[in-house]
Write a protein that holds these residues in place. Structure first.
Motif, mmCIF file in Angstrom:
data_model
loop_
_atom_site.group_PDB
_atom_site.id
_atom_site.type_symbol
_atom_site.label_atom_id
_atom_site.label_comp_id
_atom_site.label_asym_id
_atom_site.label_seq_id
_atom_site.Cartn_x
_atom_site.Cartn_y
_atom_site.Cartn_z
ATOM 1 N N LYS A 97 -8.852 58.906 12.534
ATOM 2 C CA LYS A 97 -8.011 59.709 11.753
ATOM 3 C C LYS A 97 -6.676 58.899 11.559
ATOM 4 N N GLN A 98 -6.172 58.818 13.093
ATOM 5 C CA GLN A 98 -4.796 58.212 13.266
ATOM 6 C C GLN A 98 -4.778 56.722 12.728
ATOM 7 N N LEU A 99 -5.830 55.837 12.835
ATOM 8 C CA LEU A 99 -5.840 54.561 12.374
ATOM 9 C C LEU A 99 -5.930 54.585 10.764
ATOM 10 N N VAL A 100 -6.501 55.526 10.212
ATOM 11 C CA VAL A 100 -6.504 55.591 8.749
ATOM 12 C C VAL A 100 -5.198 55.662 8.321
ATOM 13 N N THR A 101 -4.448 56.670 9.128
ATOM 14 C CA THR A 101 -3.015 56.921 8.514
ATOM 15 C C THR A 101 -2.148 55.661 8.747
ATOM 16 N N ILE A 102 -2.486 54.956 9.955
ATOM 17 C CA ILE A 102 -1.756 53.618 10.252
ATOM 18 C C ILE A 102 -1.879 52.615 8.849
ATOM 19 N N ALA A 103 -3.199 52.600 8.478
ATOM 20 C CA ALA A 103 -3.612 51.661 7.594
ATOM 21 C C ALA A 103 -2.949 52.060 6.296
ATOM 22 N N ARG A 104 -2.821 53.246 6.088
ATOM 23 C CA ARG A 104 -1.981 53.833 4.863
ATOM 24 C C ARG A 104 -0.598 53.294 4.674
ATOM 25 N N ALA A 105 0.108 53.387 5.931
ATOM 26 C CA ALA A 105 1.571 52.768 6.072
ATOM 27 C C ALA A 105 1.475 51.316 5.954
ATOM 28 N N PHE A 106 0.722 50.746 6.422
ATOM 29 C CA PHE A 106 0.450 49.375 6.316
ATOM 30 C C PHE A 106 0.435 48.840 4.951
ATOM 31 N N LEU A 107 -0.329 49.737 4.095
ATOM 32 C CA LEU A 107 -0.638 49.139 2.639
ATOM 33 C C LEU A 107 0.588 49.470 1.914
ATOM 34 N N ALA A 108 1.435 50.362 2.410
ATOM 35 C CA ALA A 108 2.697 50.889 1.631
ATOM 36 C C ALA A 108 3.382 49.568 1.743
ATOM 37 N N GLN A 109 3.553 48.893 2.703
ATOM 38 C CA GLN A 109 4.642 47.675 3.056
ATOM 39 C C GLN A 109 6.246 48.215 2.684
ATOM 40 N N PRO A 110 6.595 49.345 3.616
ATOM 41 C CA PRO A 110 7.957 49.866 3.425
ATOM 42 C C PRO A 110 9.097 48.954 4.028
ATOM 43 N N ASP A 111 10.173 49.117 3.686
ATOM 44 C CA ASP A 111 11.338 48.707 4.233
ATOM 45 C C ASP A 111 11.724 49.120 5.425
ATOM 46 N N VAL A 112 11.560 50.277 5.808
ATOM 47 C CA VAL A 112 11.924 50.917 6.976
ATOM 48 C C VAL A 112 10.816 51.538 7.430
ATOM 49 N N LEU A 113 10.000 51.426 8.733
ATOM 50 C CA LEU A 113 9.009 52.286 9.300
ATOM 51 C C LEU A 113 9.221 53.223 10.227
ATOM 52 N N ILE A 114 8.870 54.269 10.296
ATOM 53 C CA ILE A 114 9.218 55.428 11.233
ATOM 54 C C ILE A 114 7.632 55.529 11.839
ATOM 55 N N LEU A 115 7.415 55.484 13.087
ATOM 56 C CA LEU A 115 6.384 55.850 13.892
ATOM 57 C C LEU A 115 6.443 56.921 14.802
ATOM 58 N N ASP A 116 6.227 58.056 14.563
ATOM 59 C CA ASP A 116 6.223 59.316 15.494
ATOM 60 C C ASP A 116 5.249 59.568 16.184
ATOM 61 N N GLU A 117 4.934 59.189 17.415
ATOM 62 C CA GLU A 117 4.027 59.239 18.402
ATOM 63 C C GLU A 117 2.846 58.861 17.521
ATOM 64 N N ALA A 118 2.620 57.607 16.935
ATOM 65 C CA ALA A 118 1.609 57.165 16.176
ATOM 66 C C ALA A 118 0.317 56.971 16.801
#
Length: 683
Positions: A564-585
């Motif tokens: 499940k955590q991998l899927v959420t990381i893939a979601r953030a990867f797809l978003a390609q944001p300017d600033v990334l926040i990883l809270d105990e990812a």
């Protein structure tokens, strides 16, 4: 998101219901939640009815249809009384000698000393020896049938239009509540139990819908019926009408006395409903932990207590309000007896016809029935207003600071190497005025820089990233993104440039493909697959029977915590944001997967600013800058090697995780605020 250790309460400037803990509490935390006080019934009812203003034209049409329906309905008994007169007069006529006149029969009765009978015969229209006029009787019955059919048709049309009015009103109310929820600050949800909030959004709004639907139709019909019946009764006999009017003050007195008590009980009923929903939601969400720690019996006892409180309030509310209907029926029966006695005497005296008395008795029933309905509707109305008060309390809650009318935004076309500069300038923040948390913090994250944040529980790490997302407003200073103050940007614009991966995964019911694509609506299939391959989601999805079309349930229980955590990381990867926040990812993945994710994270963080909150210090060794926070302050900063060489707070944290097992006697010798923290628990 990891449990916000630095969020013990919401800002004092937000008057909200008392909370039970930093994130709403555990399964046992809300046992003593106080019952809310209700607003005044009158203002709440007027406010609820005021929501019908957009439907003014339809409401006028409903009233018109109601008037027509009631008019045809109340005319029926009067005309039906004529049928009774035809039958009775025909029966009396058949008893008279043929050829005699009505006056002759009256004179004979007076001569025989039967004065009362003579007066009754004189008041009738008789044809001695004629019998019942069935043609006239059929005509009268046909008129009555037509009137009742028309009354039913107009009543059906009234109900149809009124149903549309009610449902559109509730539809707008749901939309308003949904929009309001998105305008509420995060602090509101910290204080409000999820089950309680869900109860207001679902149960209370449904109860408002049912109450409006039932009470509006019956209220309008009952009031019109009372007016129409009164007019008909006075047209028949003012004396009998005055006897019937005795029910009105008695009805008002009984309803008022009972309603005063039952309103408080209905408020308590819906309050206890929300509390019980919150307890059930928490207990079932943490069902596994409840069983692990052997707290099942305590949960059951808490449920029994809350269920008992709801039972007592519901029973009391329904019982007290239920007294209204029997009381109204008792008053109506007394009036019915009085009308029957006085009416019989009047018929015997010839001052009124038998058909009119029969019509009046029907009218007396029609008169007391709507009054009884008005009394019985009091419980529905009170229940609906009690729910409306709870919904209005949500709608009246303080909202987050609105976005600026003319918002600013950093240019999108800025080069990757120069975008994503985030600066804290003399930032101060506290959840409660008397409890300092972050004071005069200054920090600059350069574009493309990876910044790790570590420190003991309560240091303010999660608060720091929440301030970046504008989940909370600053008490002092400012935060800028590429030189633009975050408060000058709209929240949508700000958060569209941010990507966040939380410790607590959130996946919705849908396919794995849809959950990944949530990060960027409109992404192509190839972009989704590229994000999945880069974050190693593709490795386990290929082993599933339906692949990317695998449907996840509401808790994604068909995937492991790491998947499940991998899927959420893939979601953030797809978003390609300017600033990334990883809270105990990476806290939920195994060591081997963590190593793979480090490569994915490096690719994800490339050319963008990133903030990483980590328990495992091994995951942030390669960070460009490591910040060590204590009590809302940055006490150390530097690279991994620089901080180890300094031998300060970071060194103590590092040794707590990677040093050889420490003898229990040596634990007190560990200096600093991390001494009491278990290895790997800094947040």
């Amino acid at each position: 998101m990891s449990a916000p250790e630095s969020r013990p309460a919401a800002p004092a400037r937000l008057p909200m219901p008392p909370r039970r803990g930093p994130m709403g509490g555990g399964p046992f935390a809300g046992a003593g939640m106080p019952v809310e006080k209700s607003m005044n019934f009158g203002p709440s009812a007027r406010r609820l009815l005021g929501r019908l203003r957009p439907e003014r034209a339809a409401v006028v049409f409903v009233v018109l249809l109601g008037v027509l329906s009631v008019t045809f309905s109340v005319l029926g008994p009067k005309i039906l009384g004529q049928a009774t007169n035809i039958i009775f007069e025909g029966f009396v006529s058949a008893q008279m000698p043929p050829g005699a006149t009505q006056q002759q029969v009256v004179d004979q009765l007076r001569a025989a000393g039967q004065v009362q009978q003579a007066d009754m015969v004189a008041s009738m229209h008789l044809t001695p020896g004629a019998g019942i006029d069935f043609t006239a009787l059929a005509t009268v019955l046909a008129w009555v049938l037509a009137l009742y059919v028309l009354a039913s048709l107009f009543g059906w049309a009234q109900g149809y239009v009124l149903n549309g009015v009610t449902q559109r009103t509730v539809y707008r109310l749901r939309e308003e509540v949904e929009a309001k929820i998105h305008r509420l600050p995060l602090a509101y949800f910290d204080r409000m139990q999820r089950g309680e909030l869900l109860s207001r959004v679902t149960n209370d709004i449904d109860n408002i819908s049912q109450s409006l639907q039932q009470t509006m139709s019956q209220l309008l019909t009952s009031l019109l019926t009372v007016v129409g019946v009164l007019v008909m009764m006075f047209s028949i006999s003012p004396l009998l009408a005055l006897i019937a009017l005795v029910t009105i003050p008695l009805t008002l007195l009984i309803t008022t006395l009972i309603a005063k008590r039952s309103q408080k009980l209905f408020i308590a009923q819906w309050t206890h409903t929300g509390t019980l929903n919150a307890q059930i939601e928490e207990a079932y969400t943490g069902h596994a932990l409840v069983r692990v720690f052997g707290r099942r019996h305590e949960v059951e006892r808490t449920f029994e207590d809350k269920n008992g409180e709801l039972f007592e309030a519901s029973f009391g509310a329904q019982f007290v309000s239920g007294i209204i209907m029997p009381a109204m029926m008792f008053v109506g029966n007394l009036v019915y007896v009085a009308i029957a006695v006085v009416g019989g005497l009047m018929v015997a005296g010839g001052s009124i016809s038998l058909g009119d008395v029969q019509a009046f008795i029907q009218y007396s029933r029609q008169f007391t029935q709507p009054l009884s309905q008005l009394g019985s509707m009091a419980n529905l109305l009170q229940s609906g207003v009690a729910s409306a008060e709870r919904v209005f309390e949500l709608l009246d809650a303080d909202e987050q600071v609105p976005d600026p009318v003319e918002s600013e935004a950093p240019p999108r076309e800025a080069a990757a190497a120069t975008s994503g500069r985030l600066a804290f300038e003399d930032v101060s923040f506290r959840y409660e005025p008397e409890k300092p948390l972050i004071d005069h913090l200054s920090l600059t994250a350069e574009p493309g820089q990876s910044i790790a944040i570590v420190g003991p529980t309560g240091a303010g790490k999660t608060t720091l990233v929440n301030l970046i997302m504008r989940f909370y407003e600053l008490d002092g200073g400012r935060i800028t993104l590429d030189g633009v103050d975050l408060t000058r940007m709209s929240r949508h614009e700000l958060r569209s440039r941010m990507g966040m991966v939380l410790q607590d995964t959130w996946l919705f019911t849908g396919t794995i493909r849809e959950n990944i694509a949530y990060g960027r609506p409109g992404a192509t299939e190839e972009e989704i697959l590229e994000a999945a391959r880069a974050t190693y989601v593709d490795r386990f999805v290929r082993t599933l029977p339906d692949g990317y079309d695998t449907v996840l349930d509401d808790e994604a229980s068909n995937l492991s915590a790491g998947e499940k955590q991998l899927v959420t990381i893939a979601r953030a990867f797809l978003a390609q944001p300017d600033v990334l926040i990883l809270d105990e990812a990476t806290s939920s993945v195994d060591t081997r997967t963590e190593l793979l994710l480090q490569h994915a994270m490096n690719a994800l963080r490339r050319d963008r600013t990133s903030f990483v909150i980590a328990h495992r210090l091994s995951t942030i060794r390669d960070a460009d800058l490591i910040l060590v926070m204590e009590s809302g302050r940055i006490v150390e900063q530097g690279t991994h090697a620089e901080l180890l060489a300094a031998g300060g707070a970071y060194t103590r944290l590092y040794e707590a995780q990677f040093a050889a097992p420490i003898d229990a006697d040596a634990v007190p010798a560990v200096a600093g605020p991390v001494a009491a923290a278990a290895p790997g628990t800094a947040t």
